[in-house]
Design an enzyme around this catalytic site. Structure first.
Site, PDB file in Angstrom:
ATOM      1  CD  GLU A   1      -3.089  -0.999   0.390  1.00 40.08           C
ATOM      2  OE1 GLU A   1      -3.362   0.147  -0.024  1.00 40.08           O
ATOM      3  OE2 GLU A   1      -3.749  -1.998   0.085  1.00 40.08           O
TER       4      GLU A   1
ATOM      5  CB  CYS B   1      -1.404   7.512   1.333  1.00 40.75           C
ATOM      6  SG  CYS B   1      -2.904   6.693   1.914  1.00 40.75           S
TER       7      CYS B   1
HETATM    8  P1  NAD Z   1       8.052   4.787   5.146  1.00 36.92           P
HETATM    9  O1  NAD Z   1       8.102   3.964   3.908  1.00 36.92           O
HETATM   10  O2  NAD Z   1       9.171   5.676   5.451  1.00 36.92           O
HETATM   11  O3  NAD Z   1       7.891   3.843   6.445  1.00 36.92           O
HETATM   12  C1  NAD Z   1       6.896   2.849   6.528  1.00 36.92           C
HETATM   13  C2  NAD Z   1       7.386   1.728   7.420  1.00 36.92           C
HETATM   14  O4  NAD Z   1       8.543   1.152   6.823  1.00 36.92           O
HETATM   15  C3  NAD Z   1       7.796   2.167   8.825  1.00 36.92           C
HETATM   16  O5  NAD Z   1       7.330   1.212   9.755  1.00 36.92           O
HETATM   17  C4  NAD Z   1       9.322   2.187   8.783  1.00 36.92           C
HETATM   18  O6  NAD Z   1       9.915   1.854   9.996  1.00 36.92           O
HETATM   19  C5  NAD Z   1       9.628   1.132   7.738  1.00 36.92           C
HETATM   20  N1  NAD Z   1      10.857   1.437   7.011  1.00 36.92           N
HETATM   21  C6  NAD Z   1      11.371   2.653   6.730  1.00 36.92           C
HETATM   22  N2  NAD Z   1      12.529   2.550   6.044  1.00 36.92           N
HETATM   23  C7  NAD Z   1      12.743   1.218   5.887  1.00 36.92           C
HETATM   24  C8  NAD Z   1      13.778   0.462   5.274  1.00 36.92           C
HETATM   25  N3  NAD Z   1      14.817   1.050   4.695  1.00 36.92           N
HETATM   26  N4  NAD Z   1      13.690  -0.877   5.304  1.00 36.92           N
HETATM   27  C9  NAD Z   1      12.633  -1.487   5.893  1.00 36.92           C
HETATM   28  N5  NAD Z   1      11.624  -0.819   6.493  1.00 36.92           N
HETATM   29  C10 NAD Z   1      11.680   0.515   6.498  1.00 36.92           C
HETATM   30  O7  NAD Z   1       6.655   5.564   5.075  1.00 36.92           O
HETATM   31  P2  NAD Z   1       6.072   6.607   6.105  1.00 36.92           P
HETATM   32  O8  NAD Z   1       6.898   7.840   6.043  1.00 36.92           O
HETATM   33  O9  NAD Z   1       5.835   5.969   7.423  1.00 36.92           O
HETATM   34  O10 NAD Z   1       4.644   6.887   5.476  1.00 36.92           O
HETATM   35  C11 NAD Z   1       4.431   7.776   4.439  1.00 36.92           C
HETATM   36  C12 NAD Z   1       4.318   7.089   3.103  1.00 36.92           C
HETATM   37  O11 NAD Z   1       3.388   6.034   3.178  1.00 36.92           O
HETATM   38  C13 NAD Z   1       3.794   7.999   2.010  1.00 36.92           C
HETATM   39  O12 NAD Z   1       4.485   7.749   0.819  1.00 36.92           O
HETATM   40  C14 NAD Z   1       2.350   7.610   1.878  1.00 36.92           C
HETATM   41  O13 NAD Z   1       1.772   7.888   0.613  1.00 36.92           O
HETATM   42  C15 NAD Z   1       2.412   6.150   2.145  1.00 36.92           C
HETATM   43  N6  NAD Z   1       1.149   5.667   2.661  1.00 36.92           N
HETATM   44  C16 NAD Z   1       0.390   4.846   1.877  1.00 36.92           C
HETATM   45  C17 NAD Z   1      -0.839   4.409   2.349  1.00 36.92           C
HETATM   46  C18 NAD Z   1      -1.720   3.515   1.533  1.00 36.92           C
HETATM   47  O14 NAD Z   1      -2.691   3.013   2.099  1.00 36.92           O
HETATM   48  N7  NAD Z   1      -1.458   3.294   0.261  1.00 36.92           N
HETATM   49  C19 NAD Z   1      -1.285   4.810   3.605  1.00 36.92           C
HETATM   50  C20 NAD Z   1      -0.470   5.639   4.369  1.00 36.92           C
HETATM   51  C21 NAD Z   1       0.743   6.052   3.898  1.00 36.92           C
END
Ligand code: NAD
Length: 461
Positions: free
Chosen positions: A211, A245
């Site tokens: 997602e 998002c």
């Molecule tokens: P992110 O990708 O930075 O982090 C998401 C999760 O991944 C966190 O738990 C984090 O600890 C983990 N993570 C971060 N870096 C990582 C790595 N290198 N390796 C493994 N895991 C890692 O996202 P965010 O900043 O928490 O959220 C914002 C993003 O999420 C935006 O791009 C938004 O559009 C998207 N989002 C999508 C939805 C959806 O339903 N499609 C919903 C909410 C947010």
């Protein structure tokens, strides 16, 4: 001594094989306990969200808590029906037989959640993974520490560790979790991390739901009521401080109504949050300094026509409107994910194409219009995860609709029964009757039998 990831996973593997979670009544008992526990922690959840990024109780209820309770109610009400082997019409070619689809849990599920709806986006997939009979390890976001703590408390209270566990931590923990073999991975977050998750999943050919995000456009033609449109835009764009998002990343507005729309958007922002939104208890903060600085940088060199107040120390950026930014600017190069709304204009539909096709397939697309032909054309012309006509975001809240992206905005979908299906393998089973056994398919083959088989394929195939 703290339990390690490997110990938890090994306990969950053993537990899954014990067959306990195959019993629907067993799952139901946990879903009910989860609901009771969440309801008892309602105020703590609001308090945590307020502390994490000044999210108001109102927004916390309509965009997180309420949706979680509704998902739990739906699962509790329908689980027996969803989980029952589904009988399907048998085929003459398999005669005599009774044919079924068994609803099989995948096994050990890993859920990685983001910070922007930190309660909802962690618990909602967990509900359906448990409903479908899986075990779960959840890794909530490290950026919303207060909400993540509540999540861990709830999960620890409701579930034995071998059924569901919350493991808090940042990238290091996520990396360690991704190095293990899972039966399903459900990830919500950014596109770059989505690619890391997909790569880790590929090692074991683990199925994934991703997602993700992207730049979601909002097209507004010149048939709209600009006041009503402005009110709905301001609600959907600035809810959660623009950190949604599926929010409208930018507007593409017909030139004829652009000025009137901007005037109404400014009025609505003031009506919602007052002249100085930093004082409004309803306007959330940016999640941290890093993101506040990132957003502030995107405002360099663009034409700010409203707002633009930045207070990095308080993680505050006021609701901001930007006029006609260049598509190559920093603001238009990546998902904004903050309270900044770029406004582009169009004269012809070719102008809209040029903008939207400049980007990858978005998670959402919105159309404000009263022109049926224009609406129909734009719904079908562009590929996007999902959308709304004449409003923002609300397709997320109907759990009869599947929610998910397409292309780089994600793969797979969930919500309601679609969520149950996501965490379920559909296992086809044919129960063959023994009372008759036509010889027709057996060797030595005969052309006479082949002709009969060909006719059967033609008539009943
Ligand atoms: P992110 O990708 O930075 O982090 C998401 C999760 O991944 C966190 O738990 C984090 O600890 C983990 N993570 C971060 N870096 C990582 C790595 N290198 N390796 C493994 N895991 C890692 O996202 P965010 O900043 O928490 O959220 C914002 C993003 O999420 C935006 O791009 C938004 O559009 C998207 N989002 C999508 C939805 C959806 O339903 N499609 C919903 C909410 C947010």
């Amino acid at each position: 001594m703290a339990t390690t990831i490997l110990e938890i996973l090994s306990a969950q593997r053993k537990f899954f094989k014990s067959q306990k979670t195959k019993d629907v009544n067993y799952r139901l008992q946990f879903l009910k306990a989860l609901k009771t526990e969440i309801l008892s922690k309602e105020q703590d959840i609001y308090f945590a969200l307020k502390k994490d990024f000044n999210k108001s109780e109102f927004e916390a209820f309509i965009s997180e808590f309420g949706l979680v309770i509704s998902e739990l109610n739906l699962a509790i009400k329908n689980l027996k029906k969803w989980a029952k082997p589904q009988s399907v019409k048998s085929s003459l070619l398999t005669f005599p037989s009774k044919d079924f689809i068994y609803k099989e849990p995948y096994g050990n599920v890993l859920i990685i959640a983001p910070w922007n709806y930190p309660f909802l986006l962690a618990i909602e997939p967990l509900i359906m993974a448990i409903a479908a009979g899986n075990t779960v390890v959840l890794k909530p976001s490290e950026l919303t520490t207060n909400t993540s703590k509540i999540l861990s408390k709830i999960i620890t209270k409701v579930f034995p560790i071998e059924m569901a566990a919350s493991i808090e931590g940042g990238i290091d923990i996520a990396t360690e979790l991704l190095a293990q073999k899972w039966d399903y991975i459900f990830f919500t977050g950014s596109v770059p991390v989505g690619k890391i998750v997909a790569k880790a999943a590929a090692k074991y050919l683990t199925p994934v739901t991703l997602e993700l995000g992207g730049k979601s456009p909002c097209i507004i033609d010149d048939t709209v009521n600009t006041k009503l449109t402005a009110k709905r835009l301001v609600w959907g764009k600035f809810l959660n401080g623009g950190q949604t998002c599926i929010t409208a990343d930018y507007l593409i507005v017909h030139r004829n109504i652009k000025d009137a729309l901007i005037k109404n958007i400014k009025n609505e922002i003031i009506a919602f949050y007052g002249e100085n939104p930093i004082n409004s208890s309803d306007f959330p903060r940016i999640i941290n300094y890093k993101h506040t600085k990132r957003l502030a940088k995107t405002l360099e060199g663009v034409k700010v026509i409203f707002g633009g107040q930045i207070d990095v120390d308080n993680c505050y950026i006021s609701p901001t409107l930007v006029d006609e930014p260049n598509l190559n600017s920093a603001l238009m190069s990546n998902e904004i994910f903050g309270p900044i709304l770029p406004i582009l204009s169009y004269d012809s539909e070719k102008d809209i194409e040029k903008i939207i096709w400049n980007y990858e397939k978005p998670l959402a697309l919105y159309i404000f219009s009263n022109n049926k032909a224009f609406i129909k054309e734009n719904i079908t012309k562009y590929e996007f995860g999902g959308g709304v006509v004449n409003d923002l975001l609300i397709h997320f809240s109907n759990n009869r609709l599947p929610f998910g992206g397409v292309g780089t905005s994600g793969m797979g979908a969930y919500h309601g029964k679609h969520g149950f299906n996501t965490f379920t393998h559909n296992k086809p089973i044919i129960k063959r009757g023994n009372w008759i056994d036509p010889n027709i398919r057996y060797a030595p083959y005969s052309y006479k039998n082949l002709n009969i088989i060909k006719k059967m394929f033609k008539w009943f195939g």
